[in-house]
Enzyme design. Structure first.
Site, PDB file in Angstrom:
ATOM      1  N   ASP A 230     -13.049 -38.303 -51.720  1.00 23.11           N
ATOM      2  CA  ASP A 230     -12.224 -38.976 -52.714  1.00 23.11           C
ATOM      3  C   ASP A 230     -12.860 -38.666 -54.072  1.00 23.11           C
ATOM      4  OD1 ASP A 230     -10.368 -40.435 -54.092  1.00 23.11           O
ATOM      5  OD2 ASP A 230     -10.532 -42.242 -52.858  1.00 23.11           O
TER       6      ASP A 230
HETATM    7  C1  BGC Z   1      -7.860 -42.294 -55.195  1.00 22.76           C
HETATM    8  C2  BGC Z   1      -7.221 -41.252 -54.306  1.00 22.76           C
HETATM    9  C3  BGC Z   1      -6.595 -40.182 -55.152  1.00 22.76           C
HETATM   10  C4  BGC Z   1      -7.639 -39.589 -56.066  1.00 22.76           C
HETATM   11  C5  BGC Z   1      -7.089 -38.504 -56.978  1.00 22.76           C
HETATM   12  C6  BGC Z   1      -8.777 -41.678 -56.216  1.00 22.76           C
HETATM   13  O1  BGC Z   1      -9.209 -42.632 -57.141  1.00 22.76           O
HETATM   14  O2  BGC Z   1      -8.569 -43.222 -54.412  1.00 22.76           O
HETATM   15  O3  BGC Z   1      -6.282 -41.840 -53.461  1.00 22.76           O
HETATM   16  O4  BGC Z   1      -6.005 -39.206 -54.337  1.00 22.76           O
HETATM   17  O5  BGC Z   1      -8.160 -40.614 -56.899  1.00 22.76           O
HETATM   18  O6  BGC Z   1      -6.245 -39.048 -57.922  1.00 22.76           O
END
Ligand code: BGC
Length: 757
Positions: A230
């Protein structure tokens, strides 16, 4: 087929390390000299959030204009895996049109508490439903040769301190509740990517968790894509490489790339581990770039699909006196700001930049004579007296008042959890005032997760839209006016109050750790076990027609632990309108051998029926449908005995059921030592073990029965005393030596095929 191993041999150590982190927020790195192209990823899950510029993942900067499908809180209520596939296919096509290699979704964390701020993006409180619906989505997207990244792996069930908090979970709960959905998705739909979550699991970051990323995901489930972190979830890059984390996102500006190089050079990291990570990334990069498709994105068509999906998912929660559907041509007051400006999506990384949102107010003009009053402001919880009295006045001047209420963005979002389950104060007051003057009131809800409904008895109808996507207004009117018959059922329980919820005492933890003490008893598994009344149960939803269930059949009466069994039932539409019914199959362990939920969803199907029509539907149950995760066996297991198979209209309305005898060849391993209790041996499936245990217990039994003239120990007490007695304690009750006990320990281990320790 490309020879990736040969390509990796040509790469320098620095090139290999650099491939393992992003170029920027959304791109993988290219290695031009070797023809390795750059690829782009973007959020998901229910639309494309393709950024025009880098260095942003919070939805602040502009993303391209895209189509916003309903959020998972809505779509999961369709219980329709084919519909999810259709949505996925549309998303996949738009990714091809926009040159997106991997779409970041589906998001499938379990809704452990209704307070999790991100529940709107997640599928269900039930892992089976989460897995099946997500598998549909993945198959759809990937049918267009675009990858998905299933997130957030794993046990990321709250927003509070999500980047550091440790989810403390026992193995059985982890397997049965928090991993089972991912397991279905990985095995059935083969996602190209998995996103490792921010949190720790039992003290180890998901991004450094070898048990999760390698032992379970790859070795057990056969995952062959890349694991991406993530965004910002990497704490120790080198540990991540060892554990199985392939791609770090976003960029680390070269810092972690250097750490990888250094670790290989000083021997702290095996280069072959790095090569595995590089191969996984290259495999997906080329899978995408070698099979590009030419697509033109038809946004109008996708908007219509978004409307259809919302229509199939919206849940009718209450319909007293058949207040719905509203008669076309009637006089109605649409009250509430959401009628004009619906809340149709959630906040955070999933937020879509759409320009084509439909609202119920403009959509309804074709159907009836509609007046409008704003009633409240969404950016405040304070009462606006002028708006309130205007709304009350309009409510008295119509046949039926339709109140559009729900949660504003400030109440729920990625990044923070909710503090309570109530609607904003000004909306609750509005409902109370309107219902005091207008007995015919319908509530239309816009919310990402359940709210309490203290006003429920004063309204006749409730329609749950959740977050219905950009065509929400049209879809809502399709249902309000009866062009579409509601067929959604809740993918989660609506509790009566927050303090009834399973994780109430342990959510969200102290910021460092959160204990999942409710174990496998999450959602309906908890409410059923505790026999707690709920507002609306899991699987519940009404229709404008009615359905009758008859002739339940099982194709077998006895099964073993390799058999599937097929359940069939006749469903008849007994009402006057065409409609769809979701048939739910639950399994209940009647063997009383382990602590298990009262019942668990193990199959479902959706059937479409004309008035008077009957169809036979069948659902197959795999061996897993009967099993729980046994931590002595480290495997899935169901004891020999009787299991009930139930067919339900909801989890609380079982209409038909039958039983099946299931046998197993699996024997739970047991190593005998002084601490082993006699009870573990006296009922063991192996006859020799049982008879040795009986011999061993006899001297103690004699003591208990001989000295019991007064009858102070009844038969049951004696038996329980023996069952609970560890072998080492026998000598306290009978004249036996340690040698004697040890000789039995040896004999028992022998009979069990155990090698002596
Ligand atoms: C989120 C993800 C997301 C990623 C990219 C993160 O903060 O938890 O779900 O895909 O950011 O935007």
């Amino acid at each position: 087929m490309r020879d990736l191993k040969a390509l990796i041999k040509e790469m320098t150590l620095e090139e290999k390390a650099s491939l393992c982190s992003g170029q920027d927020f959304w791109h993988t790195k290219a290695v031009e000299r070797l023809g390795i192209p750059q690829t782009m990823v973007c959020d998901g899950p229910y639309g494309l959030r393709k950024q025009d510029q880098s260095q942003d993942n919070l939805g602040i900067n502009d993303a391209i204009v895209a189509v916003c499908f309903p959020a998972a809180s809505t779509t999961s209520c369709s219980f329709d895996t084919e519909l999810m596939e259709e949505m996925g296919t549309a998303l996949g096509k738009s990714c091809q049109a926009e040159d997106i290699s991997v779409l970041l979704g589906p998001a499938m964390n379990i809704k452990r508490s209704p307070l999790c701020g991100r529940n709107f993006e997640y599928v269900s409180e039930d892992p089976y439903l989460s897995g099946k619906m997500s598998a549909g989505y993945i198959k759809g997207v990937q049918s267009q040769n675009v990858g998905t990244s299933v997130k957030h792996f794993a046990a990321n069930n709250q927003e509070y301190k999500r980047m550091s908090c440790s989810s403390e979970i026992d193995e059985r709960t982890l397997r049965e509740i928090y991993l089972a959905g991912f397991e279905i998705a990985v095995k059935e739909a083969k996602p190209w990517s998995i996103m490792a979550s921010y949190n720790k699991i039992n003290g180890t970051y998901a991004t450094e968790n070898k048990y999760l990323l390698t032992d379970i995901l790859r070795d057990e489930w056969g995952f062959d894509g890349y694991v991406v972190s993530d965004w910002g979830a990497v704490a120790n890059r080198v540990e991540g490489i060892k554990a199985g984390l392939d791609l770090e996102m976003p960029s680390s500006n070269g810092v972690t790339d250097e750490q990888i190089v250094e670790a290989v050079k000083n021997g702290a990291l095996d280069e072959s581990d790095l090569d595995k990570r590089v191969e996984a990334i290259l495999n997906i990069i080329f899978k995408y770039t070698d099979n590009r498709k030419t697509e033109v994105w038809d946004k109008q068509k996708d908007h219509e699909l978004a409307r259809k999906i919302a229509g199939e998912s919206i849940v009718l929660l209450k319909n007293e006196e058949d207040i719905l559907p509203l008669k076309k041509g009637g006089k109605y007051a649409f009250i509430g700001e959401f009628a004009m400006k619906p809340r149709f999506q959630g906040g955070g990384s999933s937020n879509i930049n759409t320009k084509t949102v439909s609202d119920a107010l403009s959509s309804a003009v074709n159907y009836a004579d509609i007046s409008y009053a704003q009633g409240y402001k969404t950016d405040s919880i304070e009462i606006d007296e002028a708006l309130l009295s205007e709304a009350v006045k309009k409510a008295t001047e119509c046949d039926t008042a339709v109140l559009f209420v729900g949660l504003p963005d400030s109440f729920e979002s990625e990044g923070y959890d909710r503090e309570h389950m109530e609607l904003p104060y000004n909306q609750t007051v509005l409902i109370n005032k309107v219902t005091s003057v207008q007995p015919n009131t319908v509530i239309v809800l816009h919310n990402g997760s359940p709210v309490t409904m203290p006003w429920i008895d004063s309204v006749k109808g409730i329609l749950e839209l959740y977050l219905g996507g950009e065509a929400v207004g049209e879809a809502c009117c399709d249902i309000l006016f009866g062009d579409v018959n509601p067929s959604g059922k809740l993918a989660e329980t609506f509790p009566l109050k927050l303090s009834d919820t399973p994780a109430y005492l342990n959510f969200p933890g102290d910021g460092k750790k959160v204990y999942y003490n409710e174990g496998v008893f999450v959602g309906y598994r908890y409410y059923d076990k505790k026999e707690t009344d709920v507002l609306f149960p899991f699987g519940y939803g009404l229709s404008y027609t009615s359905f009758e269930y008859k002739n339940m059949k099982l194709d077998k009466k006895e099964i073993n632990d390799r058999d599937t069994i097929t359940v069939s039932v006749d469903i008849t539409n007994t009402g006057k309108m065409a409609g769809k019914e979701i048939v739910q199959i639950y399994v209940s362990d009647k063997t009383n051998t382990a602590m298990r939920p009262v019942k668990e969803l193990k199959g479902f199907t959706k059937v479409s029926l004309m008035p008077g029509e009957t169809k036979t539907v069948s659902v197959s149950l795999s061996p897993r449908a009967f099993e729980y995760y046994n931590t002595d066996l480290n495997d899935w297991y169901a004891a020999t005995g009787e299991y009930e198979i139930m067919i339900g209209k909801s989890s609380r309305e079982i209409v038909l059921s039958d039983t099946v005898l299931r046998t197993t060849d699996k024997i739970i391993p047991i190593y005998v030592d002084g601490d082993t209790t006699l009870g573990e041996l006296l009922y063991h499936p192996d006859e020799t073990v049982r008879s040795l245990a009986n011999e061993l217990a006899t001297p103690m039994l004699n003591t208990f029965t001989a000295g019991n003239d007064t009858g102070c120990m009844n038969e049951k007490m004696i038996q329980e005393q023996i069952n609970g007695n560890p072998i080492h304690a026998i000598k306290s009750f009978a004249e036996v030596s340690d040698e004697y006990l040890n000789s039995y320990i040896d004999k028992l281990n022998n009979a069990l095929g155990n090698k002596t320790k």
